[in-house]
Design a protein around this motif. Structure first.
Motif, PDB file in Angstrom:
ATOM      1  N   PHE A  15      12.296  12.991  -6.076  1.00  0.00           N
ATOM      2  CA  PHE A  15      12.339  14.431  -5.895  1.00  0.00           C
ATOM      3  C   PHE A  15      13.755  14.932  -6.147  1.00  0.00           C
ATOM      4  CE2 PHE A  15       8.388  16.103  -4.703  1.00  0.00           C
ATOM      5  CZ  PHE A  15       7.698  15.118  -4.026  1.00  0.00           C
ATOM      6  N   ARG A  18      17.008  14.654  -3.777  1.00  0.00           N
ATOM      7  CA  ARG A  18      16.986  13.506  -2.865  1.00  0.00           C
ATOM      8  C   ARG A  18      17.629  12.309  -3.525  1.00  0.00           C
ATOM      9  NH1 ARG A  18      11.753  13.882   0.068  1.00  0.00           N
ATOM     10  NH2 ARG A  18      11.757  16.009   0.878  1.00  0.00           N
ATOM     11  N   VAL A  22      10.775   8.089  -4.456  1.00  0.00           N
ATOM     12  CA  VAL A  22       9.544   7.854  -3.700  1.00  0.00           C
ATOM     13  C   VAL A  22       8.822   6.620  -4.249  1.00  0.00           C
ATOM     14  CG1 VAL A  22       7.383   8.873  -2.980  1.00  0.00           C
ATOM     15  CG2 VAL A  22       9.350  10.329  -3.363  1.00  0.00           C
ATOM     16  N   SER A  42      -0.463   6.872   3.750  1.00  0.00           N
ATOM     17  CA  SER A  42      -0.067   8.220   3.335  1.00  0.00           C
ATOM     18  C   SER A  42       1.450   8.291   3.215  1.00  0.00           C
ATOM     19  CB  SER A  42      -0.565   9.247   4.349  1.00  0.00           C
ATOM     20  OG  SER A  42      -0.090   8.908   5.630  1.00  0.00           O
ATOM     21  N   GLY A  43       1.909   8.919   2.183  1.00  0.00           N
ATOM     22  CA  GLY A  43       3.348   9.063   1.987  1.00  0.00           C
ATOM     23  C   GLY A  43       3.944   8.062   1.034  1.00  0.00           C
ATOM     24  N   GLY A  45       3.303   7.628  -2.152  1.00  0.00           N
ATOM     25  CA  GLY A  45       3.483   8.100  -3.521  1.00  0.00           C
ATOM     26  C   GLY A  45       2.291   7.891  -4.433  1.00  0.00           C
ATOM     27  N   LYS A  46       1.111   7.660  -3.871  1.00  0.00           N
ATOM     28  CA  LYS A  46      -0.051   7.403  -4.727  1.00  0.00           C
ATOM     29  C   LYS A  46      -0.414   8.630  -5.549  1.00  0.00           C
ATOM     30  CE  LYS A  46      -3.053   6.628  -1.445  1.00  0.00           C
ATOM     31  NZ  LYS A  46      -2.360   6.935  -0.195  1.00  0.00           N
ATOM     32  N   SER A  47      -0.502   9.773  -4.870  1.00  0.00           N
ATOM     33  CA  SER A  47      -0.893  10.987  -5.589  1.00  0.00           C
ATOM     34  C   SER A  47       0.136  11.354  -6.634  1.00  0.00           C
ATOM     35  CB  SER A  47      -1.047  12.158  -4.626  1.00  0.00           C
ATOM     36  OG  SER A  47      -2.264  12.083  -3.978  1.00  0.00           O
ATOM     37  N   LEU A  48       1.401  11.206  -6.271  1.00  0.00           N
ATOM     38  CA  LEU A  48       2.449  11.515  -7.233  1.00  0.00           C
ATOM     39  C   LEU A  48       2.312  10.646  -8.473  1.00  0.00           C
ATOM     40  CD1 LEU A  48       5.708  12.054  -5.209  1.00  0.00           C
ATOM     41  CD2 LEU A  48       4.470  13.694  -6.581  1.00  0.00           C
TER      42      LEU A  48
END
Lengths: 568, 270, 326
Positions: A15, A18, A22, A42-43, A45-48
């Motif tokens: 990001f 930062r 991620v 969750s968190g 970075g799968k969706s990203l």
């Protein structure tokens, strides 16, 4: 070995602003017709990652490394190449189907638009092709469904529409980001079955992102495991480990007077209290130190019941007796006192904390004399007392909210889906906390969840709700198994444990008809019931006691009707 | 830098208007020698002189006080009034909400300028009248905003939770509702200062604002109207002064708004 | 649908009645004798008495109000004190120019806003966006009457391209059709442009917020993932964002009428705004009441229209008989 469709090498996502990326060091490749699952908490970075592979990262993120499509590298400024690729090459479907459809256009218009623009079809041809696609995804009434608007369709239907739209350009690779996570368990199973069938029929490659490990072996051969801080690694689907924590002890049979007693609780929404009730006459008793589960699919009235029980709603009739005082009829100082004895813990803990007050202030206000001690009780450090809610992580907020609830020294805690947004380790922590409170303070807990599996492990008995009414109450010690069609549906929809049920068995159950029939005066659950009789269509059955501690809303049993039963 | 600009301009102007007249000792209303009449901008008179030979820049500095005074005070009146009404409607007994909002909508339906002109023209015009009238006609928007915000806050989980802890209605209102309302109110106030200054300048232009010998920018523009071409500096500079002030306050309001809105955290993946 | 409509109309009418009562009493309670303003000192006492009786100025206020209200219902708005003409006729003359001015300005500012938002979104983060924002902010912060004066100074006095004031040239009645149209446009250009330039940025702000929000939605992401191009995507976003703007028409109406007042005064435009200002100056009660009434009616009608438009445009609000299931 055929050439891979999509390859990523050393993919890194960071990001802007930062320092720490991620995602880093991610390698993957997908061959035609293959399915690859991407899993992780969750968190991580799968969706990203899914978005990056389509070239659709949000503007606030950047990616590095290499992405190749059939050997040709795709680079950032080369947006033209990506655009050409999206649709016929790869395409994306998302988690929340309502958000992924434009609310002001009909679903048909949205699918036809893609066909006209990308496949160059004429209006007529597009409409015909859209109908074909709707039929392929098993939407009921494929010739008419195109005229509906997204908000008029159910969640499962919308996801099918999205699938149809995605397939419009005959893609070679479908990237699915948690496509079933926000759906009911039963619908989830149907959509997964559909995905499985489609990918086989079209020889479609599938990249499947999910946080639920048990779904992986049903569809995929390999899985990419991502984790916070660890580099992503490829494993075979069958090698995935799922931990099964040992079930905690259950409460003994209740004795003495109940600490909570609910009778005939009814909640109606709407300006004139018209319309069907959200909660249609519920009776419930809770004894000190008990933990009772309340299960049901979304929309069954669990949350309305919870809020009505703590006195948050208006348009409520019935009785909620806490310490033998009816909460709904109190006022003034009496009401304020009694409210403290029944606390509600919500799913979104962050929303229940005042963003402008520090954690310590929250606890002091709740009556905790020593915030540091209260924080320690929930496993948090004393320095958190000086922080504001937005400075904490989701799990920490959940625990702070619980600490606040417990500081009021309640007799009853109503916990509404407090574990749904947490990953397994945190879930266990919270459950341990609750167990300690039960043991040490005699706290009675009503645990609400749509996860029947969790409830069966943790609770002494379970109430099942549907359409505002309690349809079954059964003990979890196995003495009398559940039998109501709703309960069975909830139980059957659970994805099998990794390594147990075969995928083919899981997918074999036929898909339910999703357009509901009208509700007449009979039992509304006849359509799914295996033991229905003619009387079921005429009369709404009361709850009947079929075994010690087991009631079912079904006339099948010959047992005598108990002293009080519920009329709707 | 852009962010600070609003703050700097606003504060700078306040300082200039407050301290300028104290520092510069000449009398801005004294008639100057005839030969100095209507002179284009020069080094000794950077903004030129008016028909009476008076230095325009000096008059600008003095004129700022009117704009700022009116801007601030009437907004304070309007926001206080509006917030009170909004809170009463949102938090008070149910039967109060409808009639209050009806009244508010009734006043809101009216073009403000009509109302202002009407009220101002009824009594002999003066600076204080303008302030009062602007305050009395500007509260409606704030009331609606505050009411909407209050109603939504009322249903937030943390307010429910506070009630669930047994707090009295008053405690809930003071500790939980009001602090979360403050940002909205502040931003609403900041946004209104610019508009109020513009309205005031129009009133002065029409002769309905501060009366001579008090100097105001709007009146200066009116004086220069007859010399649009041959005395362009008479209209241009006061207008620019107004514009600069309003730009400063609008930027400030924007900055405030950006700061107050809770920045959603960047989604850190998945 | 119909009962809702009926309720809205009734409540709107009630609103108008409330406003009229309020304005009537406010105006009448002001100190000073209306007749002083009207003709000055040239009236003899006998004439004054005559006028007083004619306009019922000596009757108790409540009586005056009732007789006025009664008149309104039959379409008679009384007679102007200063101009000796029926109020209704005066308003009939000046309303069309105001409508012409406001509607044209509204359309123009909407177009400007869409263009501005298009630029700002297309070149987000780069120079053109900042330029547009800066220019817009400046226009928004300028005093409208001053902008008008500057426009007159530049375009009319200095360059001589456009007339400085008025609706028509003096030889208008003698012009041919196309010449008339041209003359009208020439006279309209400055006032309409000034009004639009002063207000478009406000609309652009809302529109941009709406577009940005729409662009962040999942359906945009889904559409992009199907390969739809930038133009189409922007079209989707605009379509969704314009919806709330339409409701803003209702809220914008008071501002536009107000802005028209300023513009009309500066440009000598013979419209309702200018007449109202003059009437207020002259304490011409019947005329003040008349114009206020019409203004209130226009605003209320506008907001009703906006409500109707919104219900028609947003399918979620429309009561539909589509597929069941939820």
């Amino acid at each position: 070995m055929t050439a891979p469709l999509l390859t990523a090498r050393g993919l890194e996502i960071i990001f802007k602003g930062r320092d720490v990326p991620v995602v880093s060091g991610l390698d993957l490749d997908i061959r035609p017709g293959e399915t690859l699952a991407v899993v992780g908490p969750s968190g991580c970075g799968k969706s990203l990652t899914a978005r990056a592979l389509c070239g659709l990262l949000p503007a606030s993120a950047r990616w590095g490394g290499e992405i190749l499509w059939q050997g040709t590298p795709l680079t950032d400024p080369d947006d033209a190449r990506w655009s050409a690729l999206r649709g016929p090459g790869l395409t994306l479907i998302l988690q929340e189907p309502l958000a992924a459809l434009n609310p002001v256009l009909t679903v048909g218009a949205q699918v036809e638009e893609t066909l006209r623009v990308r496949a160059g079809l004429s209006r007529r041809a597009a409409r015909a092709r859209a109908r074909e696609l709707f039929a392929e995804v098993h939407l009921p009434h494929p010739d008419r469904v195109g005229q509906a608007y997204p908000h008029q369709l159910s969640g499962g239907m919308r996801q099918r529409v999205l699938l149809a739209a995605a397939l419009a350009c005959d893609p070679r690779l479908l990237i699915a980001d948690e496509p079933t996570a926000s759906l009911d368990l039963t619908v989830q199973r149907e959509i997964l079955a559909l995905l499985d069938r489609i990918r086989r029929e079209r020889n479609l490659a599938l990249l499947f992102v999910t946080h639920d490990l048990s779904l992986v072996p049903l569809l995929a051969e390999r899985a990419l495991v991502m984790g916070e801080g660890t580099p992503p690694r490829l494993v075979a689907a069958t090698d995935l480990a799922v931990d099964n924590p040992a079930p905690p002890g259950r409460s003994t049979a209740p004795e003495g007077t109940p600490v909570l007693s609910v009778r005939g609780l009814q909640v109606r929404y709407g300006p004139d209290e018209s319309g069907p009730p959200a909660v249609a006459g519920v009776d419930l008793d809770l004894w000190p130190g008990e933990i009772v589960g309340l299960a049901g699919e979304s929309g069954c009235g669990k949350t309305s019941l919870a809020r009505a029980m703590v006195g948050q709603l208006s348009h409520v009739s019935g009785e909620v007796r806490v310490r033998d005082r009816n909460l709904l009829k109190l006022g003034g100082a009496d009401l304020r006192r009694t409210r403290r004895s029944i606390q509600l813990a919500c799913q979104d803990a962050g929303a229940s904390l005042n963003p402008r007050r520090r954690v310590g202030a929250h606890l002091l206000e709740a009556g905790c004399p020593d915030p540091a001690a209260c924080l320690a009780r929930v496993g948090l450090t004393a320095d958190m007392a000086d922080r504001y809610p937005h400075q904490l992580s989701g799990g920490q907020r959940q625990r702070v909210a619980l600490a606040r609830n417990l500081s009021a020294a309640p007799d009853v805690l109503v916990a509404d889906e407090i574990t749904s947004a947490l990953d397994k380790p945190l879930q266990q922590q919270v459950l341990d906390l609750l167990t300690a409170a039960r043991r040490d303070d005699g706290l009675a807990i009503l645990l609400i969840s749509h996860d029947l599996d969790l409830l069966q492990r943790v609770c002494g008995r379970i109430l099942v709700m549907d359409r505002g009414a309690v349809v079954e109450v059964y003990p979890t010690d196995g003495s009398s198994p559940p039998r109501h069609p709703c309960t069975l549906r909830l139980a059957a929809a659970l994805p099998p444990r990794v390594g147990t049920l075969q995928a083919s068995e899981f997918f074999a159950v036929p898909e339910a008809d999703e357009i509901d029939g009208e509700t007449g005066s009979g039992c509304p659950w006849t359509s799914g019931c295996t033991s229905r009789k003619s009387v079921c269509f005429k009369v709404l059955p009361p709850l009947q006691n079929v075994a010690p501690g087991h009631w079912v809303r079904c006339p099948e049993s010959d047992a005598p009707v108990p002293a009080h039963f519920i009329d709707t | 830098m852009m962010r600070r600009a609003g703050f700097l301009i606003s504060v700078g102007l306040i300082l200039v208007s407050a301290l300028g007249p104290l520092v510069l000792s000449q009398d801005p209303t004294a008639l100057g020698p005839v030969e100095l009449g209507l002179q284009a901008p020069t080094w000794s008179h950077p903004c030129g002189t008016d028909v009476h030979g008076r230095d325009v820049l000096l008059r600008l500095v003095h004129g700022g006080r009117v704009s700022l005074l009116v801007g601030w005070l009437s907004v304070v009146v309007a926001v206080t009034l509006g917030a009170t009404v909004g809170l009463a409607a949102g938090l008070g007994p149910r039967w109060l909400d409808r009639p209050l909002m009806y009244l508010t909508d009734a006043f809101l339906a009216f073009p403000r300028i009509f109302l202002v002109l009407l009220l101002v023209s009824l009594i002999s015009p003066s600076l204080w009248l303008v302030m009062v009238v602007l305050g009395l006609t500007g509260w409606m928007g704030v009331a609606r905003l505050v009411r909407a915000e209050t109603l939504s806050l009322r249903e937030r989980d943390f307010v429910h939770a506070a009630r669930g802890l047994g707090l009295t209605a008053r405690q809930v209102a003071v500790r939980h509702v009001l602090p979360n309302l403050l940002p909205t109110i502040l931003v609403a106030a900041a946004l209104r200062i610019g508009g109020t200054i513009l309205t005031e300048s129009f009133l002065s232009f029409l002769g309905l604002g501060a009366q001579a010998p008090t100097i105001s920018w709007g009146a200066m523009i009116q004086e220069g109207r007859d010399h649009l071409l041959d005395g362009w500096w008479l209209t241009v500079f006061p207008g620019l002064a107004i514009a600069l002030t309003v730009v400063g306050y609008n930027l400030l309001a924007d900055d405030l708004r950006r700061r107050m809105d809770p920045r959603a955290d960047e989604e850190a993946g998945s | 649908m119909i009962p809702w409509l009926l309720r809205r109309v009734l409540s709107a009418l009630l609103l108008v009645c409330l406003l009229m009562t309020a304005v009537f009493f406010i105006v009448r309670l002001a100190p000073g004798d209306p007749l002083d303003q009207v003709v000055g000192n040239e009236l003899t006492d006998a004439d004054r008495d005559l006028m007083r009786r004619k306009f019922q100025l000596d009757e108790p206020l409540s009586r005056q109000f009732l007789s006025w209200a009664g008149g309104v219902l039959t379409g008679d708005l009384g007679e102007s004190l200063g101009r000796q003409q029926p109020v209704a006729a005066i308003i009939g003359e000046v309303l069309p120019p105001t409508l012409l001015l406001t509607v044209s300005a509204y359309v123009l500012q909407l177009l400007l806003a869409v263009a501005a938002v298009g630029v700002m979104v297309r070149w987000r983060g780069r120079a053109p966006e900042h330029w547009v924002q800066g220019v817009g902010l400046v226009f928004y912060s300028l005093p409208a009457f001053w902008l008008g004066l500057m426009a007159i100074m530049l375009m009319s006095r200095w360059l001589g391209w456009f007339p400085a004031a008025g609706l028509h040239a003096t030889d208008y009645p003698f012009m041919s059709g196309p010449d008339r149209a041209l003359d009208l446009l020439r006279h309209m250009f400055l006032p309409v442009t000034t009004l639009a330039l002063g207000t478009f940025m406000g609309t652009a702000r809302y529109l941009r917020a709406g577009v940005e929000e729409a662009l962040g939605q999942d359906y945009i992401l889904a559409a992009r993932s199907r390969g739809l191009g930038r133009g189409r995507i922007l079209g989707h976003a605009l379509r969704n964002a314009l919806l709330p703007i339409i409701t803003l028409v209702g809220l914008h109406l008071p501002f536009l009428l107000g802005g028209a007042v300023v513009t009309e005064v500066v440009f000598g435009w013979p419209g309702m705004g200018r007449v109202t200002v003059e009437a207020i100056w002259a304490r011409d009660y019947p005329l003040i009441m008349g114009t206020t009434l019409v203004a209130a009616l226009t605003v209320v009608a506008g907001s009703l229209l906006a409500d109707l438009l919104y219900r028609w445009a947003d399918p979620r609000v429309r009561p539909e008989r589509g597929m069941s299931g939820s």
